[in-house]
Structure formats: C-alpha cells, structure tokens
Design a protein around this motif. Structure first.
Motif, mmCIF file in Angstrom:
data_model
loop_
_atom_site.group_PDB
_atom_site.id
_atom_site.type_symbol
_atom_site.label_atom_id
_atom_site.label_comp_id
_atom_site.label_asym_id
_atom_site.label_seq_id
_atom_site.Cartn_x
_atom_site.Cartn_y
_atom_site.Cartn_z
ATOM 1 N N LEU A 135 56.095 11.422 56.373
ATOM 2 C CA LEU A 135 54.725 10.948 56.137
ATOM 3 C C LEU A 135 54.107 10.369 57.402
ATOM 4 O O LEU A 135 52.927 10.569 57.675
ATOM 5 C CB LEU A 135 54.718 9.909 55.019
ATOM 6 N N SER A 136 54.912 9.652 58.187
ATOM 7 C CA SER A 136 54.372 9.102 59.428
ATOM 8 C C SER A 136 54.039 10.211 60.413
ATOM 9 O O SER A 136 53.093 10.089 61.190
ATOM 10 C CB SER A 136 55.341 8.096 60.050
ATOM 11 N N PHE A 137 54.781 11.318 60.377
ATOM 12 C CA PHE A 137 54.467 12.456 61.234
ATOM 13 C C PHE A 137 53.108 13.037 60.864
ATOM 14 O O PHE A 137 52.304 13.370 61.734
ATOM 15 C CB PHE A 137 55.560 13.521 61.129
ATOM 16 N N VAL A 138 52.835 13.137 59.564
ATOM 17 C CA VAL A 138 51.532 13.643 59.111
ATOM 18 C C VAL A 138 50.420 12.734 59.620
ATOM 19 O O VAL A 138 49.401 13.200 60.150
ATOM 20 C CB VAL A 138 51.487 13.749 57.578
ATOM 21 N N LEU A 139 50.593 11.425 59.477
ATOM 22 C CA LEU A 139 49.572 10.489 59.953
ATOM 23 C C LEU A 139 49.443 10.526 61.477
ATOM 24 O O LEU A 139 48.341 10.432 62.020
ATOM 25 C CB LEU A 139 49.887 9.072 59.482
ATOM 26 N N GLY A 140 50.560 10.665 62.174
ATOM 27 C CA GLY A 140 50.514 10.754 63.635
ATOM 28 C C GLY A 140 49.793 12.000 64.108
ATOM 29 O O GLY A 140 48.998 11.958 65.051
ATOM 30 N N VAL A 141 50.035 13.127 63.446
ATOM 31 C CA VAL A 141 49.329 14.361 63.790
ATOM 32 C C VAL A 141 47.843 14.199 63.512
ATOM 33 O O VAL A 141 46.991 14.601 64.304
ATOM 34 C CB VAL A 141 49.909 15.568 63.017
ATOM 35 N N GLY A 142 47.510 13.603 62.376
ATOM 36 C CA GLY A 142 46.105 13.416 62.026
ATOM 37 C C GLY A 142 45.365 12.555 63.024
ATOM 38 O O GLY A 142 44.223 12.852 63.393
ATOM 39 N N LEU A 143 46.004 11.491 63.479
ATOM 40 C CA LEU A 143 45.351 10.609 64.440
ATOM 41 C C LEU A 143 45.290 11.239 65.828
ATOM 42 O O LEU A 143 44.410 10.919 66.619
ATOM 43 C CB LEU A 143 46.087 9.263 64.501
ATOM 44 N N SER A 144 46.188 12.169 66.106
ATOM 45 C CA SER A 144 46.249 12.791 67.437
ATOM 46 C C SER A 144 45.539 14.134 67.507
ATOM 47 O O SER A 144 45.425 14.705 68.589
ATOM 48 C CB SER A 144 47.717 12.997 67.837
ATOM 49 N N TRP A 145 45.092 14.660 66.386
ATOM 50 C CA TRP A 145 44.604 16.032 66.361
ATOM 51 C C TRP A 145 43.417 16.270 67.283
ATOM 52 O O TRP A 145 43.312 17.333 67.901
ATOM 53 C CB TRP A 145 44.263 16.464 64.947
ATOM 54 N N SER A 146 42.514 15.330 67.395
ATOM 55 C CA SER A 146 41.362 15.528 68.288
ATOM 56 C C SER A 146 41.811 15.717 69.727
ATOM 57 O O SER A 146 41.250 16.533 70.462
ATOM 58 C CB SER A 146 40.407 14.342 68.188
ATOM 59 N N HIS A 147 42.843 14.980 70.126
ATOM 60 C CA HIS A 147 43.372 15.124 71.492
ATOM 61 C C HIS A 147 44.037 16.492 71.668
ATOM 62 O O HIS A 147 43.863 17.143 72.702
ATOM 63 C CB HIS A 147 44.376 14.014 71.798
ATOM 64 N N VAL A 148 44.776 16.928 70.658
ATOM 65 C CA VAL A 148 45.450 18.227 70.729
ATOM 66 C C VAL A 148 44.410 19.349 70.764
ATOM 67 O O VAL A 148 44.506 20.275 71.574
ATOM 68 C CB VAL A 148 46.398 18.408 69.518
ATOM 69 N N ARG A 149 43.398 19.249 69.910
ATOM 70 C CA ARG A 149 42.365 20.278 69.863
ATOM 71 C C ARG A 149 41.612 20.368 71.186
ATOM 72 O O ARG A 149 41.318 21.457 71.673
ATOM 73 C CB ARG A 149 41.396 19.986 68.724
ATOM 74 N N ARG A 150 41.299 19.223 71.766
ATOM 75 C CA ARG A 150 40.596 19.226 73.052
ATOM 76 C C ARG A 150 41.465 19.843 74.136
ATOM 77 O O ARG A 150 40.984 20.599 74.974
ATOM 78 C CB ARG A 150 40.181 17.801 73.438
ATOM 79 N N ALA A 151 42.766 19.558 74.116
ATOM 80 C CA ALA A 151 43.661 20.127 75.124
ATOM 81 C C ALA A 151 43.804 21.639 74.955
ATOM 82 O O ALA A 151 43.870 22.377 75.947
ATOM 83 C CB ALA A 151 45.030 19.467 75.046
ATOM 84 N N LEU A 152 43.835 22.110 73.715
ATOM 85 C CA LEU A 152 44.007 23.543 73.477
ATOM 86 C C LEU A 152 42.729 24.338 73.689
ATOM 87 O O LEU A 152 42.749 25.427 74.254
ATOM 88 C CB LEU A 152 44.516 23.781 72.045
ATOM 89 N N SER A 153 41.607 23.806 73.218
ATOM 90 C CA SER A 153 40.370 24.580 73.246
ATOM 91 C C SER A 153 39.391 24.163 74.339
ATOM 92 O O SER A 153 38.466 24.897 74.648
ATOM 93 C CB SER A 153 39.665 24.469 71.891
ATOM 94 N N GLY A 154 39.571 22.973 74.871
ATOM 95 C CA GLY A 154 38.628 22.484 75.858
ATOM 96 C C GLY A 154 37.372 21.907 75.249
ATOM 97 O O GLY A 154 36.449 21.523 75.959
ATOM 98 N N GLN A 155 37.295 21.846 73.917
ATOM 99 C CA GLN A 155 36.124 21.321 73.228
ATOM 100 C C GLN A 155 36.416 19.930 72.692
ATOM 101 O O GLN A 155 37.450 19.691 72.094
ATOM 102 C CB GLN A 155 35.739 22.225 72.052
ATOM 103 N N ALA A 156 35.479 19.039 72.894
ATOM 104 C CA ALA A 156 35.611 17.677 72.372
ATOM 105 C C ALA A 156 34.990 17.603 70.986
ATOM 106 O O ALA A 156 34.023 18.298 70.686
ATOM 107 C CB ALA A 156 34.930 16.683 73.296
ATOM 108 N N ASP A 157 35.544 16.772 70.128
ATOM 109 C CA ASP A 157 34.977 16.541 68.798
ATOM 110 C C ASP A 157 33.894 15.493 68.899
ATOM 111 O O ASP A 157 34.058 14.463 69.560
ATOM 112 C CB ASP A 157 36.038 16.032 67.827
#
Length: 131
Positions: A103-125
């Motif tokens: 469960l903590s992994f799910v929450l950690g991914v959720g809180l980090s997803w914007s950073h991961v998405r920006r790193a992968l796509s180059g687009q900021a949320d």
C-alpha cells in the motif's frame, strides 16, 4: 532518491497508524485513548492530514484506476515470488507488513508520478492554474 523518501514516508504513515506490533496508533487509542483524549485527537488529526495529502495527490496523479493497476502489479510481483518459493506467506504478521509495503508503494508512486511523467515525456503537469 526522491521516490524512496516519498515511499518511506508513506510506509511510516501507514505503519504508525496500524502494524502487527503493539506500537501503533490504533492499539494505543484502544488502550490509552480515553485517558489521553486530547493527545489521541491531536495525533489522529496529524495522521489524517498525512492521509489527505497522500491520497489527494495519488488520486489526482494516477486516479483510482492507476492505484488499482499499481496494486495489481505489486500483487502479481508478489505472486511470482511466492510461486518461485522466494516468498512464504504462512506468517500473518509478515503478511501484514507485506500489505503495508504494498500500500505504501501505491501511495509513493502516486505522489511521485508527476516527477516520473515529466522525466519520461518532458511535459510538466499543471493542475488548476488560474490565469
């Protein structure tokens, strides 16, 4: 390193609320909550604020479907480890710790997803920006 910190804080939040040991908020409130009602309410509010921060950020970044997909991915990984004999599930206390980690992994991914998405796509949320 940022993901590890977010995941670690999510784990601390979940484990402080409930874990298989006697050192958790739920057991403490059951045992001593009536004698220390003001402290129980204060700690409960602090934990509640932590949950609101994590859940709101997770729901905004990956949504409920994303949360289910990450949890399914973690579950499938645990299933593979169990099938290969790496993981044993005969200890209920260990299973609860494993659930807290998942469960903590799910929450950690959720809180980090914007950073991961920006790193992968180059687009900021950009959320709720008023111009």
């Amino acid at each position: 390193m940022g993901f590890i910190l977010r995941w670690g804080f999510a784990f601390l939040l979940l484990a402080a609320t409930f874990n298989p040991t006697e050192y958790n908020y739920v057991d403490w409130v059951r045992t001593y909550g009536s004698a220390n009602l003001s402290v129980a309410v204060l700690v409960g509010l602090i934990l509640g604020i932590g949950y609101i921060i994590y859940l709101r950020a997770t729901l905004r970044s990956i949504g409920a479907l994303g949360m289910m997909l990450v949890l399914a991915l973690v579950g499938a990984g645990l299933w593979v480890l169990y099938d290969f004999g790496v993981l044993r599930l005969d200890d209920p206390s260990f299973n609860l710790w494993l659930g807290l980690v998942a469960l903590s992994f799910v929450l950690g991914v959720g809180l980090s997803w914007s950073h991961v998405r920006r790193a992968l796509s180059g687009q900021a949320d950009m959320d709720d920006v008023d111009e």
